[in-house]
Structure formats: C-alpha cells, structure tokens
Design a protein around this motif. Structure first.
Motif, mmCIF file in Angstrom:
data_model
loop_
_atom_site.group_PDB
_atom_site.id
_atom_site.type_symbol
_atom_site.label_atom_id
_atom_site.label_comp_id
_atom_site.label_asym_id
_atom_site.label_seq_id
_atom_site.Cartn_x
_atom_site.Cartn_y
_atom_site.Cartn_z
ATOM 1 N N SER A 134 -15.413 -3.299 16.889
ATOM 2 C CA SER A 134 -14.452 -4.276 17.415
ATOM 3 C C SER A 134 -13.332 -4.588 16.420
ATOM 4 N N VAL A 135 -13.518 -4.195 15.168
ATOM 5 C CA VAL A 135 -12.472 -4.366 14.159
ATOM 6 C C VAL A 135 -11.706 -3.052 14.081
ATOM 7 N N GLY A 136 -10.405 -3.131 14.286
ATOM 8 C CA GLY A 136 -9.593 -1.925 14.263
ATOM 9 C C GLY A 136 -9.417 -1.374 12.867
ATOM 10 N N ALA A 137 -8.786 -0.230 12.810
ATOM 11 C CA ALA A 137 -8.426 0.379 11.531
ATOM 12 C C ALA A 137 -6.955 0.081 11.272
ATOM 13 N N TYR A 138 -6.593 -0.012 10.001
ATOM 14 C CA TYR A 138 -5.246 -0.415 9.618
ATOM 15 C C TYR A 138 -4.685 0.497 8.540
ATOM 16 N N TYR A 139 -3.366 0.642 8.575
ATOM 17 C CA TYR A 139 -2.618 1.288 7.509
ATOM 18 C C TYR A 139 -1.823 0.214 6.785
ATOM 19 N N LEU A 140 -1.893 0.211 5.475
ATOM 20 C CA LEU A 140 -1.149 -0.748 4.663
ATOM 21 C C LEU A 140 -0.173 0.021 3.787
ATOM 22 N N ARG A 141 1.086 -0.364 3.834
ATOM 23 C CA ARG A 141 2.075 0.161 2.896
ATOM 24 C C ARG A 141 2.036 -0.742 1.676
ATOM 25 N N PHE A 142 2.109 -0.143 0.487
ATOM 26 C CA PHE A 142 2.020 -0.950 -0.724
ATOM 27 C C PHE A 142 2.867 -0.352 -1.829
ATOM 28 N N ASN A 143 3.115 -1.179 -2.821
ATOM 29 C CA ASN A 143 3.636 -0.695 -4.093
ATOM 30 C C ASN A 143 2.828 -1.412 -5.163
ATOM 31 N N GLN A 144 2.915 -0.911 -6.377
ATOM 32 C CA GLN A 144 2.088 -1.482 -7.430
ATOM 33 C C GLN A 144 2.816 -1.500 -8.762
ATOM 34 N N THR A 145 2.325 -2.372 -9.606
ATOM 35 C CA THR A 145 2.727 -2.403 -11.006
ATOM 36 C C THR A 145 1.449 -2.163 -11.805
ATOM 37 N N HIS A 146 1.520 -2.244 -13.124
ATOM 38 C CA HIS A 146 0.328 -1.990 -13.936
ATOM 39 C C HIS A 146 -0.771 -3.022 -13.688
ATOM 40 N N ASP A 147 -0.416 -4.251 -13.238
ATOM 41 C CA ASP A 147 -1.436 -5.281 -13.051
ATOM 42 C C ASP A 147 -1.493 -5.860 -11.644
ATOM 43 N N SER A 148 -0.716 -5.315 -10.694
ATOM 44 C CA SER A 148 -0.675 -5.879 -9.344
ATOM 45 C C SER A 148 -0.567 -4.811 -8.279
ATOM 46 N N LEU A 149 -1.028 -5.197 -7.095
ATOM 47 C CA LEU A 149 -0.911 -4.375 -5.901
ATOM 48 C C LEU A 149 -0.260 -5.257 -4.838
ATOM 49 N N HIS A 150 0.871 -4.824 -4.295
ATOM 50 C CA HIS A 150 1.625 -5.618 -3.322
ATOM 51 C C HIS A 150 1.599 -4.917 -1.969
ATOM 52 N N VAL A 151 0.913 -5.520 -1.000
ATOM 53 C CA VAL A 151 0.902 -4.992 0.360
ATOM 54 C C VAL A 151 2.154 -5.506 1.049
ATOM 55 N N THR A 152 2.990 -4.589 1.508
ATOM 56 C CA THR A 152 4.285 -4.970 2.074
ATOM 57 C C THR A 152 4.327 -4.902 3.592
ATOM 58 N N LYS A 153 3.584 -3.975 4.192
ATOM 59 C CA LYS A 153 3.570 -3.821 5.645
ATOM 60 C C LYS A 153 2.176 -3.422 6.087
ATOM 61 N N ILE A 154 1.810 -3.847 7.291
ATOM 62 C CA ILE A 154 0.511 -3.507 7.859
ATOM 63 C C ILE A 154 0.730 -2.973 9.271
ATOM 64 N N TYR A 155 -0.003 -1.902 9.593
ATOM 65 C CA TYR A 155 0.065 -1.310 10.926
ATOM 66 C C TYR A 155 -1.350 -1.143 11.473
ATOM 67 N N LEU A 156 -1.542 -1.495 12.738
ATOM 68 C CA LEU A 156 -2.800 -1.228 13.429
ATOM 69 C C LEU A 156 -2.802 0.239 13.823
ATOM 70 N N ASP A 157 -3.856 0.959 13.465
ATOM 71 C CA ASP A 157 -3.981 2.369 13.809
ATOM 72 C C ASP A 157 -4.163 2.476 15.317
ATOM 73 N N HIS A 158 -3.188 3.059 15.987
ATOM 74 C CA HIS A 158 -3.236 3.173 17.446
ATOM 75 C C HIS A 158 -3.095 4.621 17.875
ATOM 76 N N GLY A 159 -3.461 5.518 17.017
ATOM 77 C CA GLY A 159 -3.431 6.931 17.355
ATOM 78 C C GLY A 159 -2.040 7.527 17.265
ATOM 79 N N HIS A 160 -1.967 8.775 17.586
ATOM 80 C CA HIS A 160 -0.694 9.482 17.520
ATOM 81 C C HIS A 160 0.169 9.159 18.731
ATOM 82 N N GLU A 161 1.462 9.255 18.569
ATOM 83 C CA GLU A 161 2.389 8.991 19.668
ATOM 84 C C GLU A 161 2.161 9.919 20.838
#
Length: 158
Positions: free
Chosen positions: A75-102
């Motif tokens: 019941s919990v979907g799968a997600y794609y997270l776009r991120f960038n990072q520095t040496h001490d941090s991880l920044h999630v910038t965008k989230i997408y629900l995996d809904h299969g291919h177009e």
C-alpha cells in the motif's frame, strides 16, 4: 606467418572508435551510491524508535537519484527522489511517485507523478518535508546515518 584478414583488421581499428563513442556517466557520490536497507528511525524529540531491520524498506542511490520502496507493504508506493549533496549534507529537492513508464498500457496515466505534499507513506519512509535536508552523521562503505531536526535514520549497506 599468417596474414591478417580484412575483417580482423577492421575489428581492431573499429574497437577504439566504439569505446570513444560511448558516453559513460560517473558519480561523485563515493560510499553514498548503492543499495541501503533502512534499519531504524529514531524520533529525536521523544526518544522513540521504530525498528525496520526485519522489514524491506530500501533506498537505492545512484548519481543524483534515490529510489525508495517498502517491498513489505504494497500500500506504500515507490518514490524517486532528486537530490544533491555536500560533504556533510544530503538535500532532497524533488520527489516523484513511481507510476510506471509513460508508454505502459496498464496505466491510465503513465509516467512518474510529482509529489506536492508529504503524506503518511513518505513519513513511514523517513521523509517529512519537501525539500528535505539530511545531515550525514555517518557514512562509510557499510553504514549510513542521516538526520533531520526531527528524525535519525540508520541504514546498513545491502
């Protein structure tokens, strides 16, 4: 001595051209790249702990994309997270629900769906905000600990 054939000469000459024409993308993620098993989430304000070690919540990290899925809870979907990072941090910038291919005929609306608001499914996976900022408390080839103001997520490399 046997003379080389034209085919063998062409093969020898074409091999470097084929290798040069390949576009290989590399990642600077170091030990972050890979498949991580979520072992536990600690709630910092209350000291509470939720164990995930017997579950199947995984974070797959490659280049600038994280794939999150709870394989033990359909019941919990799968997600794609776009991120960038520095040496001490991880920044999630965008989230997408995996809904299969177009072009997937089994979906009315194929393609990944941008997430605008955090829901309980994402909270169960350790994401409470968008954008989300994680501090890297520990990161090596075997273990990773990420924390926010509210949570601490502990992972083991799978």
């Amino acid at each position: 001595m046997k003379q080389p054939t034209i085919k063998s000469l062409l093969a020898v000459l074409a091999t470097p051209l084929l290798l040069v024409s390949c576009n290989v993308e590399t990642s600077d993620n170091g030990p972050l790249d890979g498949f991580w098993h979520l072992e536990r989430i600690d709630t910092l304000a209350t000291g509470g702990t939720t164990g995930y070690s017997s579950g199947y919540v995984f974070w797959g990290v490659q280049k600038d994309l994280i794939y999150i899925k709870d394989s033990s809870n359909s019941s919990v979907g799968a997600y794609y997270l776009r991120f960038n990072q520095t040496h001490d941090s991880l920044h999630v910038t965008k989230i997408y629900l995996d809904h299969g291919h177009e072009d997937n005929p089994n979906h009315e609306q194929g393609g990944d769906i941008p997430v605008e608001a955090i829901d309980n499914n994402l909270r169960q996976l350790g994401i409470n905000a968008l954008p989300e900022h994680f501090k890297k408390e520990a990161l090596n080839a075997n273990h990773m600990i990420l924390s926010t103001e509210k949570l601490r997520l502990k992972f083991k490399k799978f």
